[in-house]
Design an enzyme around this catalytic site. Structure first.
Site, PDB file in Angstrom:
ATOM      1  N   ARG A  11       0.873  -1.277  -0.003  1.00  0.00           N
ATOM      2  CA  ARG A  11       0.179   0.134   0.351  1.00  0.00           C
ATOM      3  C   ARG A  11       0.764   0.851  -0.320  1.00  0.00           C
ATOM      4  NH1 ARG A  11      -3.079   2.177   3.274  1.00  0.00           N
ATOM      5  NH2 ARG A  11      -1.925   1.054   5.150  1.00  0.00           N
ATOM      6  N   ASN A  21       7.955   1.581   1.669  1.00  0.00           N
ATOM      7  CA  ASN A  21       8.640   0.223   0.754  1.00  0.00           C
ATOM      8  C   ASN A  21       9.845   0.841  -0.162  1.00  0.00           C
ATOM      9  OD1 ASN A  21       6.588  -1.590   1.572  1.00  0.00           O
ATOM     10  ND2 ASN A  21       5.144  -0.311   0.828  1.00  0.00           N
ATOM     11  N   ARG A  73      -3.506  -2.110  -7.202  1.00  0.00           N
ATOM     12  CA  ARG A  73      -3.968  -2.893  -6.180  1.00  0.00           C
ATOM     13  C   ARG A  73      -5.942  -1.242  -6.541  1.00  0.00           C
ATOM     14  NH1 ARG A  73      -2.188  -3.828  -0.373  1.00  0.00           N
ATOM     15  NH2 ARG A  73      -3.781  -4.371   0.484  1.00  0.00           N
ATOM     16  N   GLN A 104       5.503 -10.505   2.427  1.00  0.00           N
ATOM     17  CA  GLN A 104       5.085  -9.305   2.996  1.00  0.00           C
ATOM     18  C   GLN A 104       6.851  -8.274   2.709  1.00  0.00           C
ATOM     19  OE1 GLN A 104       2.273  -8.749   4.048  1.00  0.00           O
ATOM     20  NE2 GLN A 104       1.802  -9.629   5.733  1.00  0.00           N
ATOM     21  N   ARG A 158      10.163 -24.019  36.682  1.00  0.00           N
ATOM     22  CA  ARG A 158      10.673 -22.897  35.418  1.00  0.00           C
ATOM     23  C   ARG A 158      11.920 -23.796  34.978  1.00  0.00           C
ATOM     24  NH1 ARG A 158      10.349 -17.083  35.868  1.00  0.00           N
ATOM     25  NH2 ARG A 158      11.927 -16.225  34.556  1.00  0.00           N
TER      26      ARG A 158
END
Length: 386
Positions: A11, A21, A73, A104, A158
């Site tokens: 986007r 980007n 898009r 991504q 633990r």
């Protein structure tokens, strides 16, 4: 198995980091890291970038690959509220494929090796979906009313960190599923799901400014590690035009040709000599200017008019009694590609040909003729002096 495609949604309307980007991350726009990894993966037949951003489109046009296709898009799938699935489903309606790899654009540490291994693992399985994950060794608690309760361990028992298996976290790098599963469930993950475990450095996606800072620190550490592997470099070779120069051709009123070299690069050659590393100019051109510059900088080899640079470097290696793995080379254009693939350490200027940016181990922040050679040299010599 059928056609495998990669889809990278991007986007334009990033709020926390404007135009992230396209923002330069270690010599490349951020989105280029994931795009180039996908292009290099042999299992991926086509790489689609779905974007509404003009700057993103312009940036991607510098990548010369037949595998890459930039698609529009729609505004409906590019809003702040729109899901990634909406972009996937929009893409699926208009494109034929069998398997989709959702990647991504905010994961700069993704590699083609990870994509290749993950797709092979998926193809060999009966799974419907695959998710990339990172293993985290943290103790998780859940809040209920006024108290908290452990979810993944017993406090009275633990475990020590080395004995604790931890838990798996989606790192958001990539997802794999089938076209039919995506369209039937309208989700990137469904049915039998398997994992592909990635290294710790891939945990951080770049969504906020702090993520950018963290990822820069990780990348710097990776570069240091890369430099530590270069102790065995015995020969440094460089192209001329577009590397030692800015590729410009300058002429006087009398028609005399000149080239512009960078003095910082010259100092870098001197530093190599001080570290007893042999130096070589390997160029397809044949000019007095290059010979004179090479002599002034005291290059050990000045090889001009070379059409096959790899064979020439092999000859020099034989003379010096070394192997190609002990050679560092920086080049920029397609006639350097073969040599860049074969040497022990390869580098390119930030404005090199897209093919070479894909294969080089190190992409300089500097352009050709603007100190890229010095930058590449210091990556080697700084480790030698530590």
């Amino acid at each position: 198995m059928g056609k495998i495609v990669a889809l990278i949604p991007a986007r334009a309307g990033s709020k926390s980091i404007p135009n992230k980007n396209c923002k330069t991350f270690f010599g490349k726009p951020l989105i280029h890291w994931s795009v180039l990894a996908a292009i290099k993966c042999r299992y991926i037949d086509k790489v689609f970038v779905s974007t509404d951003g003009r700057l993103i489109k312009d940036s991607l046009r510098s990548i010369k690959s037949k595998k890459l296709k930039i698609i529009n898009r729609s505004p409906e799938t590019a809003t702040d509220e729109a899901s990634t699935e909406s972009a996937m489903l929009e893409f699926s309606k208009s494109t034929k494929f069998k398997i989709i790899v959702l990647i991504q654009s905010t994961s700069p540490h993704i590699s083609y090796e990870d994509l290749t291994n993950a797709i092979k693992y998926y193809k060999d399985s009966d799974a419907i979906s695959l998710v990339s994950v990172v293993r985290q060794k943290r103790f998780i608690w859940e809040s209920k009313n006024d108290y908290i309760y452990p979810l993944n361990y017993e406090p009275s028992l633990r475990p020590r960190r080395q004995n604790f298996k931890g838990y798996l976290v989606e790192n958001g790098a990539f997802y794999i599923t089938s076209k039919s599963a995506l369209e039937n469930t309208k989700c990137r993950i469904s049915g039998k799901t398997i994992k592909y475990e990635m290294s710790d450095k891939t945990y951080y996606e770049i969504d906020e400014e702090i993520d950018w800072i963290v990822n820069e620190a990780i990348m710097k550490n990776e570069i240091i590690k890369l430099g530590e592997k270069k102790f065995s470099i015995k020969l440094f070779a460089t192209d001329v035009d577009g590397v030692l120069t800015d590729s410009g051709m300058y002429y006087s009123e009398n028609g005399d040709e000149s080239k512009k070299f960078n003095t910082r690069d010259g100092k870098g050659i001197e530093i190599l000599r001080e570290n007893k590393i042999k130096t070589a100019i390997i160029t397809s051109e044949n000019t007095k200017l290059v010979y004179q510059r090479g002599k002034k900088l005291k290059f050990d080899y000045i090889e001009q008019g070379i059409n096959n640079k790899l064979e020439k470097v092999k000859e020099i290696c034989k003379t010096e009694g070394i192997g190609l793995h002990q050679v560092a080379f920086i080049g920029d254009d397609v006639n350097d590609t073969e040599l860049l693939k074969e040497v022990g350490f390869s580098g390119v200027p930030s404005d090199a040909h897209a093919i070479n940016i894909q294969i080089a181990e190190y992409v300089c922040k500097s352009k050709g003729g603007h100190g890229c050679v010095r930058e590449f040299i210091e990556l080697i010599t700084n480790q030698l002096s530590n």
